[in-house]
Design a protein around this motif. Sequence first.
Motif, PDB file in Angstrom:
ATOM      1  N   VAL A 345      -8.660  10.816  -2.992  1.00 29.41           N
ATOM      2  CA  VAL A 345      -7.789  10.045  -2.095  1.00 29.41           C
ATOM      3  C   VAL A 345      -6.338  10.336  -2.428  1.00 29.41           C
ATOM      4  N   ASN A 346      -5.544  10.631  -1.407  1.00 28.89           N
ATOM      5  CA  ASN A 346      -4.116  10.883  -1.577  1.00 28.89           C
ATOM      6  C   ASN A 346      -3.359   9.580  -1.366  1.00 28.89           C
ATOM      7  N   GLU A 347      -2.720   9.088  -2.402  1.00 25.53           N
ATOM      8  CA  GLU A 347      -1.979   7.827  -2.302  1.00 25.53           C
ATOM      9  C   GLU A 347      -0.651   8.042  -1.593  1.00 25.53           C
ATOM     10  N   ILE A 348      -0.279   7.088  -0.751  1.00 27.74           N
ATOM     11  CA  ILE A 348       0.889   7.209   0.112  1.00 27.74           C
ATOM     12  C   ILE A 348       1.844   6.051  -0.144  1.00 27.74           C
ATOM     13  N   GLY A 349       3.147   6.369  -0.241  1.00 29.84           N
ATOM     14  CA  GLY A 349       4.159   5.325  -0.351  1.00 29.84           C
ATOM     15  C   GLY A 349       3.909   4.382  -1.510  1.00 29.84           C
ATOM     16  N   TYR A 350       3.999   3.086  -1.228  1.00 24.50           N
ATOM     17  CA  TYR A 350       3.753   2.077  -2.252  1.00 24.50           C
ATOM     18  C   TYR A 350       2.276   1.899  -2.546  1.00 24.50           C
ATOM     19  N   LEU A 351       1.421   2.427  -1.699  1.00 26.32           N
ATOM     20  CA  LEU A 351       0.015   2.034  -1.697  1.00 26.32           C
ATOM     21  C   LEU A 351      -0.776   2.704  -2.812  1.00 26.32           C
ATOM     22  N   LYS A 352      -1.576   1.905  -3.488  1.00 23.13           N
ATOM     23  CA  LYS A 352      -2.473   2.380  -4.530  1.00 23.13           C
ATOM     24  C   LYS A 352      -3.918   2.248  -4.037  1.00 23.13           C
ATOM     25  N   ALA A 353      -4.684   3.324  -4.221  1.00 27.28           N
ATOM     26  CA  ALA A 353      -6.082   3.304  -3.794  1.00 27.28           C
ATOM     27  C   ALA A 353      -6.931   2.564  -4.831  1.00 27.28           C
ATOM     28  N   ALA A 354      -7.874   1.776  -4.352  1.00 27.36           N
ATOM     29  CA  ALA A 354      -8.733   1.011  -5.258  1.00 27.36           C
ATOM     30  C   ALA A 354     -10.075   0.755  -4.588  1.00 27.36           C
ATOM     31  N   ALA A 366     -11.105  -5.000  -9.052  1.00 24.31           N
ATOM     32  CA  ALA A 366     -11.147  -3.640  -8.526  1.00 24.31           C
ATOM     33  C   ALA A 366     -10.806  -2.635  -9.604  1.00 24.31           C
ATOM     34  N   VAL A 367     -11.103  -1.372  -9.311  1.00 25.93           N
ATOM     35  CA  VAL A 367     -10.742  -0.278 -10.199  1.00 25.93           C
ATOM     36  C   VAL A 367      -9.774   0.643  -9.447  1.00 25.93           C
ATOM     37  N   LEU A 368      -8.717   1.061 -10.152  1.00 23.75           N
ATOM     38  CA  LEU A 368      -7.706   1.932  -9.574  1.00 23.75           C
ATOM     39  C   LEU A 368      -8.068   3.393  -9.786  1.00 23.75           C
ATOM     40  N   LYS A 369      -7.313   4.257  -9.157  1.00 28.02           N
ATOM     41  CA  LYS A 369      -7.540   5.699  -9.251  1.00 28.02           C
ATOM     42  C   LYS A 369      -7.412   6.194 -10.678  1.00 28.02           C
TER      43      LYS A 369
END
Length: 818
Positions: A345-354, A366-369
């Motif tokens: 997953v490519n994270e964009i701007g402020y957003l963190k994938a979880a 949750a678990v982060l990248k």
Amino acid sequence: MAFIKNFLRFIIICTILGTFAVVILYFYVKPELPSVAVLKDVQLQTPMQVFTKDGQLINQFGEKKRIPVTIDQIPQDFLNAILATEDNRFYDHPGIDPIGIVRSAIVLITTGEKKQGASTITMQTARNFFLTREKAYMRKIKEIFIALHIESLMTKDEILALYLNKIELGHRAFGVGAAAQVYYGKDLEQLNLPQLAMIAGLPKAPSSLNPISNPTRAKHRRNVVLSRMLVEGYISQAQFDDASKAPITAKKHGAEIEFSSPYISEMIRADMVARFGLDGAYNNGYKVYATITAKNQAAAQKALMDNIHNYDHRHGFRGVNIYLWNSETDTAWQRNEILSYLESVNEIGYLKAAVVEQIDEQNAYAVLKNGNSITIPWDGLKWARPYISHSRQGKPPETTSDILYPGAFVWLQQNQDGQYKLSQMPDVSSAIVSINPQTGAIESLVGGYSFELSQYNRATQAKRQVGSNIKPFLYSAAIEHGYSLGSIINDAPINSWNSAQRIAWRPENSPPNYDGPIRMRRALAQSKNVVAVRLLRGIGARETVDHLLKFGFSPEDIKPHEALSLGAASLTPLEVARGMATFANGGHLIEPYFIDRIEDAEGNIVYKSQPLVVCNQCSAEEVRDSFHYAPRVISEQNAFLIADAMNTAIYGEPGWVGTGWRAKDLKRNDLSGKTGTTNDIVDTWFSGFNSQVITTVWVGFDDAGKRLGRVSYNNNLSRNQFAGGESGARTAQPAWLDYMREALRGMPSAPIEQPEGLVSVRIDRKSGLLTKKTDNSSRFEYFIKGTAPTQYTQQEVPNLFDPYTTTTDSGKTTEELF
């Protein structure tokens, strides 16, 4: 003795024949030999770098990554590693190594294969610049001759520096400076011995021996380099033992970008290609300094992104799009499976994938990248009432299960306190552009939420309807045609019958409130639509267009129809900001620019911006005849009056406020501004300025027909909450406020100075006529000399509601105005 004589004769003959053969061979290949004199003025293919005005790197463009270094900047350990591995007699031979040649010849005779090339560093330099890597006898002969020429022209240190800056080292890194950045993200002098040895081992086979593509082979090659350094006495046994056991720490690094600003850097890239061509722009080592500063650009990017997320959260949560597993029927994924998915997953701007692993009543886990486990508290979840439509939101959630379940892939934001908040990929778009109105220098520019999502630059490319942002230009036309800020215009509904189309046109105020006859100042400050229509009718549509074109707008965008008065024209944010700058600088049309200067690879300035600057003290003839001054397009008095009326749009008058009243939060008195909202709330604008900075913000959807909609109040949100329709003041102005709060920090008050040629008289705020009262029913108003009213309110005043008898101080009856 006869044998000795014959042997000597044989040696002499062989020497003569050999010398003769070499001479013949030299003249045979001489026409094909390049001139090595160019090495004294070599142009390494160095990428273009783009910097902010204050020197922070924001982007790099070029096929080859290269960071030139001098011989003094290269650590001695690295020089020792290269010499030990590639050419340990480099400082002793004349460019060719007889011992190496003999060794290579023996290998060739005994094996029949060309396994060893016997190439010195000088010969490799010759091959890298002028020849191919083909293993052929003629190429080797040419290589020798070129190497000898190089040695006659350059010192050993110059040759070594040229070699180390030219050589290919894998992953598009050319030269040791770039290799240090690509593999370790550091400058060469910051690397330790194992890392230096790793890079020194790359020239042999950069594509297959580099530590990213093949860590195992790369480690073996590194240890070969270390062993050569040990044999040559450059390192001790203890150093060898420690370095050879060191783990591989290399990973892919990009350019050392200090501050990312992709929209403005793309504008610069396109400009540089237009100036120098693709090859020239990308490979000649230009350093381009933009007009933006890191401080202002960072503030603009943050203001835009925060505002977009605030809008997005007001309108509700659009739901989870991806569930990795069904929490009721499927087995939950293992942690390694989750991390493998997140890695893609490519994270964009402020957003963190979880990915949500568990939930309870009012928390999600949750678990982060990066593999960290985090908690999303209820404060970060409770905002997420369901999105139903652009104008409808569902009920606020009561538990976590109202929002999501385990297995959900989600986007998160991290607050300043470190807590995580549920978010979503924004759907709405925005742009912000800020200009110095005195010079045209772009102080900041952001063309969208994310350049990765869309390279479409909305600040310069998106022509959108400007709504009431057109009104200052319309009112300027009114001033030009004899009206004043004290002129009385009827704020009453309009019902125009079009007999040809058999329809009625009924433009309305927004909100649909009408105050009867009001002064032009108040009509502009409160953005009265019907007053704008009446003004256009009073001036004439064609005359209005002629005036608006003075602000640099294209005739294709400004058409002579009555809807123009309501902002039907479509302009880019940059065009709007440029036009508004005319009111901020005393009536001059500046030319926006974004490149401050360009330097070549040696630091010489090859271009320096020479903007058309504002000169209000210059005579009309001086401005007209100079190549250095921005042309005057409206009078200084006209510009001041409109800017002052726009100041009232922020600060209001006793009893009412203007549409831009929120700007009072900045606690300054030098600001002027104007909101803009189009029909059906499709486009929203805010433009505001003082004499030193003009900033325009646009918010809307890329789908030009999609409405920004309405919201009901959400008690679970803390910022920018309201109930009702989106608008320029509610949707675009918050981003303007956040940006200007930072841009104006430390800037002294910079109001628009009152020019000569104006008078200030006290008028009655209701009638616009002179008054002797000093209470809130009056105010001082500015007039161009000769246009101030001459009657007092104590005299008989005609019925202002009678459109057929009332006369304004412009000399026109209201019948003519209507």
